[in-house]
Design a protein around this motif. Structure first.
Motif, PDB file in Angstrom:
ATOM      1  N   VAL A   1       0.865  -1.179   0.000  1.00 34.46           N
ATOM      2  CA  VAL A   1       0.000   0.000   0.000  1.00 34.46           C
ATOM      3  C   VAL A   1       0.902   1.229   0.000  1.00 34.46           C
ATOM      4  O   VAL A   1       2.007   1.201   0.547  1.00 34.46           O
ATOM      5  N   LYS A   2       0.448   2.318  -0.621  1.00 35.55           N
ATOM      6  CA  LYS A   2       1.322   3.473  -0.780  1.00 35.55           C
ATOM      7  C   LYS A   2       0.530   4.761  -0.870  1.00 35.55           C
ATOM      8  O   LYS A   2      -0.703   4.755  -0.939  1.00 35.55           O
ATOM      9  N   ASP A   3       1.264   5.868  -0.856  1.00 36.54           N
ATOM     10  CA  ASP A   3       0.652   7.175  -1.062  1.00 36.54           C
ATOM     11  C   ASP A   3       1.313   7.843  -2.267  1.00 36.54           C
ATOM     12  O   ASP A   3       2.169   7.247  -2.933  1.00 36.54           O
ATOM     13  N   ASP A   4       0.920   9.081  -2.547  1.00 35.27           N
ATOM     14  CA  ASP A   4       1.445   9.790  -3.723  1.00 35.27           C
ATOM     15  C   ASP A   4       2.839  10.372  -3.514  1.00 35.27           C
ATOM     16  O   ASP A   4       3.414  10.961  -4.429  1.00 35.27           O
ATOM     17  N   LYS A   5       3.393  10.215  -2.293  1.00 32.34           N
ATOM     18  CA  LYS A   5       4.711  10.776  -1.994  1.00 32.34           C
ATOM     19  C   LYS A   5       5.808   9.718  -1.974  1.00 32.34           C
ATOM     20  O   LYS A   5       6.943  10.008  -1.599  1.00 32.34           O
ATOM     21  N   GLY A   6       5.450   8.492  -2.334  1.00 36.19           N
ATOM     22  CA  GLY A   6       6.456   7.438  -2.395  1.00 36.19           C
ATOM     23  C   GLY A   6       6.562   6.585  -1.148  1.00 36.19           C
ATOM     24  O   GLY A   6       7.399   5.678  -1.093  1.00 36.19           O
ATOM     25  N   HIS A   7       5.746   6.855  -0.126  1.00 35.94           N
ATOM     26  CA  HIS A   7       5.763   6.020   1.073  1.00 35.94           C
ATOM     27  C   HIS A   7       5.067   4.694   0.791  1.00 35.94           C
ATOM     28  O   HIS A   7       4.058   4.650   0.077  1.00 35.94           O
ATOM     29  N   THR A   8       5.575   3.623   1.350  1.00 31.74           N
ATOM     30  CA  THR A   8       4.997   2.295   1.132  1.00 31.74           C
ATOM     31  C   THR A   8       5.016   1.458   2.402  1.00 31.74           C
ATOM     32  O   THR A   8       5.834   1.672   3.297  1.00 31.74           O
ATOM     33  N   ILE A   9       4.114   0.494   2.459  1.00 35.02           N
ATOM     34  CA  ILE A   9       4.115  -0.565   3.469  1.00 35.02           C
ATOM     35  C   ILE A   9       3.856  -1.854   2.713  1.00 35.02           C
ATOM     36  O   ILE A   9       2.905  -1.952   1.934  1.00 35.02           O
ATOM     37  N   THR A  10       4.699  -2.862   2.930  1.00 32.62           N
ATOM     38  CA  THR A  10       4.553  -4.136   2.234  1.00 32.62           C
ATOM     39  C   THR A  10       4.387  -5.274   3.237  1.00 32.62           C
ATOM     40  O   THR A  10       5.104  -5.343   4.236  1.00 32.62           O
ATOM     41  N   LYS A  11       3.430  -6.133   2.973  1.00 34.91           N
ATOM     42  CA  LYS A  11       3.202  -7.328   3.781  1.00 34.91           C
ATOM     43  C   LYS A  11       3.254  -8.550   2.874  1.00 34.91           C
ATOM     44  O   LYS A  11       2.677  -8.561   1.795  1.00 34.91           O
ATOM     45  N   GLU A  12       3.961  -9.573   3.324  1.00 35.51           N
ATOM     46  CA  GLU A  12       4.122 -10.801   2.544  1.00 35.51           C
ATOM     47  C   GLU A  12       3.525 -11.982   3.291  1.00 35.51           C
ATOM     48  O   GLU A  12       3.635 -12.072   4.520  1.00 35.51           O
ATOM     49  N   ASP A  13       2.871 -12.864   2.575  1.00 41.26           N
ATOM     50  CA  ASP A  13       2.290 -14.058   3.205  1.00 41.26           C
ATOM     51  C   ASP A  13       2.056 -15.106   2.124  1.00 41.26           C
ATOM     52  O   ASP A  13       2.391 -14.887   0.959  1.00 41.26           O
ATOM     53  N   ASN A  14       1.494 -16.225   2.523  1.00 40.28           N
ATOM     54  CA  ASN A  14       1.148 -17.253   1.546  1.00 40.28           C
ATOM     55  C   ASN A  14      -0.317 -17.614   1.663  1.00 40.28           C
ATOM     56  O   ASN A  14      -0.933 -17.423   2.715  1.00 40.28           O
ATOM     57  N   GLY A  15      -0.881 -18.115   0.581  1.00 37.35           N
ATOM     58  CA  GLY A  15      -2.265 -18.571   0.568  1.00 37.35           C
ATOM     59  C   GLY A  15      -2.330 -19.954  -0.041  1.00 37.35           C
ATOM     60  O   GLY A  15      -1.347 -20.446  -0.623  1.00 37.35           O
TER      61      GLY A  15
END
Length: 204
Positions: free
Chosen positions: A105-119
């Motif tokens: 997920v991110k914003d217009d200023k380049g900030h991000t948060i990433t979550k990794e998992d399996n399904g």
């Protein structure tokens, strides 16, 4: 001694408060976005299906997760599949498709948060045969499950997918914001308690 039940409620999912204000660390994610993420899941999107062993499982459809992500981050999110593989052999009753992926997920200023998992998803067969019914749909189901698990790490539907630890609390304000998630207000969810023994129900 280890308690057999943890008296935790949906209120534990809210950000902590001090002096009437939320104690949310100052990041690029706004308080409004945080509250949208951790709000109670509307009862009408909590469905059930039968799993292996005849057990019934609560689940939330992938469309709900996508809607929350879209309205919270303004469609500014990406889901990437890193790997998909078949575990077992096609024809085995227990064969599954496993997906490893990440949600950003991110914003217009380049900030991000990433979550990794399996399904995962079971391979479904035509009745009385070992011929897959539609293996393409099984791959898609596995990918959707992966997306949901990544989104749950952000807090979306954590009252459902973390229900082994939390019970509904009627004192928690219902979905006051945003309005697109406010339907079904006032409906009570069944009390769900965590037990040190194997629960009769689970979440998928």
């Amino acid at each position: 001694s280890v308690p057999t039940k943890l008296a935790l409620t949906n209120k534990d999912l809210e950000p902590e408060q001090s002096g009437g204000k939320y104690m949310i660390p100052k990041t690029w994610v706004s308080e409004r976005q945080v509250l949208r993420i951790v709000q109670r899941t509307p009862p009408q999107v909590i469905l059930q299906r039968k799993g292996r062993g005849g057990m019934m499982f609560d689940y939330v459809p992938g469309s709900y997760f996508k809607k929350v992500l879209n309205f919270t981050f303004g469609w500014n999110w990406d889901f990437k599949i890193t790997k998909q593989e078949i575990i077992g052999t096609i024809g085995d009753e227990w064969a599954q498709i496993v997906t490893l992926g990440s949600l950003t997920v991110k914003d217009d200023k380049g900030h991000t948060i990433t979550k990794e998992d399996n399904g995962k998803a079971d391979i479904k067969y035509l009745k009385g045969t070992k011929k897959p019914m539609d293996i393409g749909n099984d791959f898609k189901a596995s990918a959707t499950d992966c997306l949901k698990r990544c989104a749950a790490q952000l807090g979306i539907a954590s009252d459902v997918y973390g229900k082994g630890e939390f019970v509904p609390d009627d004192s928690l304000p219902e979905n006051s914001d945003p309005s697109f998630l406010s339907a079904g207000r006032g409906k009570k969810l069944p009390a769900l308690y965590y037990s040190s023994r194997r629960a009769a129900h689970g979440s998928r």
